[in-house]
Design a protein around this motif. Structure first.
Motif, mmCIF file in Angstrom:
data_model
loop_
_atom_site.group_PDB
_atom_site.id
_atom_site.type_symbol
_atom_site.label_atom_id
_atom_site.label_comp_id
_atom_site.label_asym_id
_atom_site.label_seq_id
_atom_site.Cartn_x
_atom_site.Cartn_y
_atom_site.Cartn_z
ATOM 1 N N LEU A 69 0.837 -1.206 0.000
ATOM 2 C CA LEU A 69 0.000 0.000 0.000
ATOM 3 C C LEU A 69 0.866 1.248 0.000
ATOM 4 N N ALA A 70 1.969 1.212 0.740
ATOM 5 C CA ALA A 70 2.877 2.361 0.721
ATOM 6 C C ALA A 70 3.493 2.529 -0.656
ATOM 7 N N PHE A 71 3.846 1.396 -1.307
ATOM 8 C CA PHE A 71 4.415 1.481 -2.655
ATOM 9 C C PHE A 71 3.409 2.052 -3.649
ATOM 10 N N SER A 72 2.117 1.675 -3.511
ATOM 11 C CA SER A 72 1.085 2.191 -4.420
ATOM 12 C C SER A 72 0.542 3.535 -3.983
ATOM 13 N N ARG A 73 1.097 4.109 -2.880
ATOM 14 C CA ARG A 73 0.697 5.421 -2.366
ATOM 15 C C ARG A 73 -0.772 5.432 -1.937
ATOM 16 N N GLU A 74 -1.227 4.307 -1.343
ATOM 17 C CA GLU A 74 -2.579 4.242 -0.801
ATOM 18 C C GLU A 74 -2.562 4.116 0.714
ATOM 19 N N GLU A 75 -1.404 4.131 1.349
ATOM 20 C CA GLU A 75 -1.315 4.012 2.804
ATOM 21 C C GLU A 75 -1.820 5.289 3.460
ATOM 22 N N ALA A 76 -2.622 5.154 4.507
ATOM 23 C CA ALA A 76 -3.129 6.323 5.218
ATOM 24 C C ALA A 76 -1.989 7.038 5.935
ATOM 25 N N LEU A 77 -1.943 8.347 5.814
ATOM 26 C CA LEU A 77 -0.851 9.129 6.382
ATOM 27 C C LEU A 77 -1.350 9.980 7.540
ATOM 28 N N LYS A 78 -0.466 10.175 8.524
ATOM 29 C CA LYS A 78 -0.706 11.116 9.608
ATOM 30 C C LYS A 78 0.334 12.223 9.443
ATOM 31 N N LEU A 79 -0.049 13.257 8.707
ATOM 32 C CA LEU A 79 0.895 14.310 8.360
ATOM 33 C C LEU A 79 1.067 15.277 9.517
ATOM 34 N N GLU A 80 2.304 15.731 9.738
ATOM 35 C CA GLU A 80 2.606 16.682 10.799
ATOM 36 C C GLU A 80 3.902 17.405 10.437
ATOM 37 N N PRO A 81 4.098 18.632 10.965
ATOM 38 C CA PRO A 81 5.367 19.331 10.720
ATOM 39 C C PRO A 81 6.522 18.606 11.416
ATOM 40 N N ILE A 82 7.616 18.386 10.704
ATOM 41 C CA ILE A 82 8.761 17.638 11.229
ATOM 42 C C ILE A 82 10.032 18.396 10.871
ATOM 43 N N GLU A 83 10.931 18.493 11.835
ATOM 44 C CA GLU A 83 12.262 19.029 11.576
ATOM 45 C C GLU A 83 13.199 17.832 11.405
ATOM 46 N N PRO A 84 13.637 17.532 10.174
ATOM 47 C CA PRO A 84 14.389 16.288 9.925
ATOM 48 C C PRO A 84 15.636 16.138 10.776
ATOM 49 N N GLY A 85 16.360 17.244 11.028
ATOM 50 C CA GLY A 85 17.569 17.129 11.839
ATOM 51 C C GLY A 85 17.263 16.614 13.232
ATOM 52 N N THR A 86 16.190 17.135 13.847
ATOM 53 C CA THR A 86 15.783 16.675 15.177
ATOM 54 C C THR A 86 15.338 15.224 15.138
ATOM 55 N N LEU A 87 14.621 14.833 14.061
ATOM 56 C CA LEU A 87 14.154 13.452 13.953
ATOM 57 C C LEU A 87 15.337 12.488 13.839
ATOM 58 N N VAL A 88 16.340 12.840 13.028
ATOM 59 C CA VAL A 88 17.508 11.964 12.882
ATOM 60 C C VAL A 88 18.249 11.840 14.205
ATOM 61 N N ALA A 89 18.376 12.970 14.919
ATOM 62 C CA ALA A 89 19.054 12.912 16.217
ATOM 63 C C ALA A 89 18.308 12.000 17.191
ATOM 64 N N GLY A 90 16.971 12.015 17.121
ATOM 65 C CA GLY A 90 16.198 11.154 18.010
ATOM 66 C C GLY A 90 16.258 9.686 17.639
ATOM 67 N N MET A 91 16.740 9.369 16.423
ATOM 68 C CA MET A 91 16.832 7.970 15.999
ATOM 69 C C MET A 91 18.209 7.363 16.281
ATOM 70 N N SER A 92 19.061 8.082 16.979
ATOM 71 C CA SER A 92 20.438 7.612 17.148
ATOM 72 C C SER A 92 20.493 6.251 17.838
ATOM 73 N N ASP A 93 19.725 6.090 18.921
ATOM 74 C CA ASP A 93 19.749 4.797 19.623
ATOM 75 C C ASP A 93 19.235 3.684 18.726
ATOM 76 N N LEU A 94 18.120 3.957 17.996
ATOM 77 C CA LEU A 94 17.556 2.941 17.107
ATOM 78 C C LEU A 94 18.554 2.553 16.018
ATOM 79 N N LEU A 95 19.235 3.529 15.444
ATOM 80 C CA LEU A 95 20.213 3.233 14.398
ATOM 81 C C LEU A 95 21.393 2.444 14.954
#
Length: 646
Positions: free
Chosen positions: A329-355
């Motif tokens: 569904l994501a590949f066909s662009r039919e997946e439901a999205l929850k859109l919100e403002p995101i600052e990518p730099g902050t998001l990447v920093a928050g993924m450090s442990d997961l990465l």
């Protein structure tokens, strides 16, 4: 001047140079006359257009003044009928018409803002309107309190009031002033057009003389052109041969384009076949796990531990199938999205442990944030999944050892600078590895679904195709730079989001309290197997479900039920959709909670659900219980008896 024109007169011919000079002079004079004529006509057209605009403006002012007069008269007439009859509808009409008159005065003030005299008259008109409004409101108030005799007396006095005469006088002055402006402007436009017409006539006569002179000179020149006839014929033959050659080239090009189109179609069909085969392969593997686990559980039903283990294996296979469905569904662009403002730099920093946990200790992750606080608007979980997919691909390319660099920056692109991106501001997320890189052949196919360079069983080939779908879903672009032995850099270009508040952390979903009492639930589902499963799950939760396999029968079943607390409905059904069925129920069921159940993720993006809860298929009993609690807690209409009590 072309070579043929320059050689129209043979060298040494008597008078040839003189004729050439005269032709040049006449051409220049003709051009000047033409330019002057065009400027004159343009000026005349501009004056005419200006006169038409001013005329339209004046007519608009006069019509608006007349309309305002009629509105005021109609409002006072409604007040008179209200005073006589006491009908509150007439009183309401009086107030509405009087308010419309105020709006018309505001519009009149706006359209006359270019004329100080009209503005002064409009301001006086508004003051007279307000005085008149207070007089008439007192009459309406007396009528509202049933003092009809007093209201009638005041109404007759108001008909002779100075405010009414002042309004009429000001409206007449506005119309008269606008009419005088119209006459003056029309006269000026007519004089300007007449002057332009006279100039155009003079220029036209001069142009005719120039044309006659050019004809005489042209006739004199024709004789000299006879000597060039043979050369012109040869040049025509050369041009014909060139045209034939051009036609042959065009035909060959068309044939090549047709062959290229057929080749592209073959490639598309090959990609579709690869996609279908990949889906069938993965689903067959998962179905083998599910069916095998259920069969083994049936054979070992006497051994609880063995049966539980086989059921767990079947559940895991079903969950993997659900994950693959979400990826498709994501590949066909039919997946439901929850859109919100995101600052990518902050998001990447928050993924450090997961990465760090995902990539292992041998991979060094370096993050650079040069995004200047710019934001994008996207689904946070999908963006995290994109970055994680790129990181895992980079880890495999580095064979588990190396450096991964994630850089977020801001840039401004012109239209077409990167792919199909329109001009504007973009946030870039670049993932760079020190791995083996890719050959040009592999680079051309990286976004194809189910294409992978990994061994069988170690990759589905949906990772980069999902990333491609996510970027296109966000109206962005993706770029890859890679060379064998030099590593790979994947750069995402995502449109900048401006406004909408600061980038804050996600709020955890608040738990919804469970339902302690048993509920009367109508279940509308056209698939008999899903209907049976849902009925059993509701009964397991302690509720009292009633089955309905046709949405057209829901109204009659509700009529026979003593009470109803909740309607659980499928969304897509052959006879009628769930939202259509709910919309056709009478207002007497507005207090009943509604829970939609759907197996098509794209439905969750629609606004046709009216704010009701939506549960995705497949679902667990716990998820069903949570969704029922949320649906019962959602606001809805009041019960019919409470409305009647009010």
């Amino acid at each position: 001047m072309s070579g043929n024109e320059g050689e129209a007169v043979a060298p040494g011919e008597p008078g040839g140079a003189w004729r050439t000079i005269m032709l040049v002079v006449m051409a220049l004079l003709g051009a000047l006359v033409l330019v002057a004529l065009m400027l004159t006509l343009n000026n005349a057209n501009a004056q005419r257009d200006r006169a038409l605009r001013l005329q339209t403006h004046s007519f608009e002012v006069m019509i608006l003044a007349r309309t305002l007069s009629g509105t005021i008269s109609g409002s006072e007439a409604s007040l008179g009928r209200y005073v006589i009859s006491g009908d509150k509808l007439l009183g309401r009409r009086f107030y509405d018409e009087w308010r419309v008159a105020g709006q018309q005065i505001t519009k009149l003030d706006r359209v006359t803002d270019d004329n100080p005299e009209q503005q002064k008259l409009t301001d006086d008109l508004r003051r007279a309107y307000e005085v008149r409004g207070r007089e008439l409101s007192l009459i309406a108030l007396s009528t509202n309190y049933h003092k009809n005799d007093q209201a009638l007396a005041r109404y007759y006095q108001a008909r002779e009031a100075a405010s009414l005469g002042e309004i009429n006088r000001l409206l007449d002055q506005i119309i008269a002033h606008e009419r005088s402006l119209l006459d003056m402007r029309s006269g000026e436009a007519l004089r300007s057009v007449a002057q332009s017409t006279g100039v155009a006539r003079v220029l036209g006569a001069f142009g005719i003389l120039i044309v006659l002179g050019a004809i005489v000179l042209g006739w004199m020149t024709v004789r000299a052109l006879g000597e060039r006839a043979v050369a012109n014929a040869e040049a025509e033959a050369e041009r014909q041969r060139a045209e034939d050659l051009e036609a042959a080239v065009a035909k060959a090009t068309a044939e090549l384009l047709e062959k290229e189109a057929r080749l592209r179609q073959v490639q598309k069909m090959e990609a579709v076949g690869q996609l279908t085969g990949g889906i069938a392969h993965d689903f067959n593997n998962m179905l083998a796990v599910v069916l095998g686990g259920l069969e083994l559980a049936r054979r070992n039903v006497g051994d609880a531990e063995q049966a539980r283990r086989h059921i767990d294996n079947a559940t895991e296979g079903a969950n993997r199938a659900a994950v693959l469905t979400r990826r498709l569904l994501a590949f066909s662009r039919e997946e439901a999205l929850k859109l919100e403002p995101i600052e990518p730099g902050t998001l990447v920093a928050g993924m450090s442990d997961l990465l760090d946990r995902t990539l292992g200790d041998a991979i060094t992750v370096v993050a650079h944030d040069a995004g200047s606080g710019w934001q994008i608007r996207a689904d946070r979980y999908q963006l995290e999944n994109v970055i994680l997919n790129l990181a895992v691909n980079a880890r495999d390319a580095m064979e588990g050892r190396g450096q991964l660099t994630i850089t977020t920056e801001c840039t401004t692109l012109t239209a077409g600078e990167i792919g199909t991106c329109p001009s504007g501001d973009y946030v870039t997320i670049a993932v760079t590895d020190t791995g083996c890189g890719m050959t040009p052949e592999v680079l051309e196919r990286v976004f194809e679904p189910f294409f992978t360079t990994k061994p069988v069983g170690q990759g589905t080939g949906l990772g980069l195709s999902q990333i491609f779908a996510f970027v296109r879903q966000a109206d962005g672009e993706i770029g890859i730079v890679s060379e064998p032995g030099q590593g790979t850099t994947v750069t995402l270009y995502l449109p900048r989001h401006v406004g909408g508040g600061a980038n804050v952390a996600r709020q955890e979903e608040q738990p919804v309290a469970g339902i302690s009492a048993a509920l009367d639930i109508l279940v509308v589902e056209d698939d008999p197997r899903v209907l049976t499963s849902t009925m059993a799950a509701l009964a397991e939760l302690g509720h009292r479900p009633l089955a309905c396999d046709n949405p057209l029968l829901a109204r009659s079943l509700l009529g026979r039920m003593g009470s109803i607390d909740l309607i659980v409905s499928d969304v897509l059904m052959p006879q009628q959709t769930g939202p259509e069925m709910i919309a056709m129920l009478s207002d007497g069921y507005a207090h009943v909670a509604v829970l939609y159940v759907t197996g098509y993720a794209g439905d969750a993006n629609e606004t046709a659900f009216g704010g009701h809860q939506v549960l995705r298929k497949p679902f667990t009993i716990a998820a069903l219980e949570h969704a029922i609690a949320a649906a019962m807690a959602a606001p809805r209409g009041a019960e019919p008896n409470s409305i009647a009590a009010e």
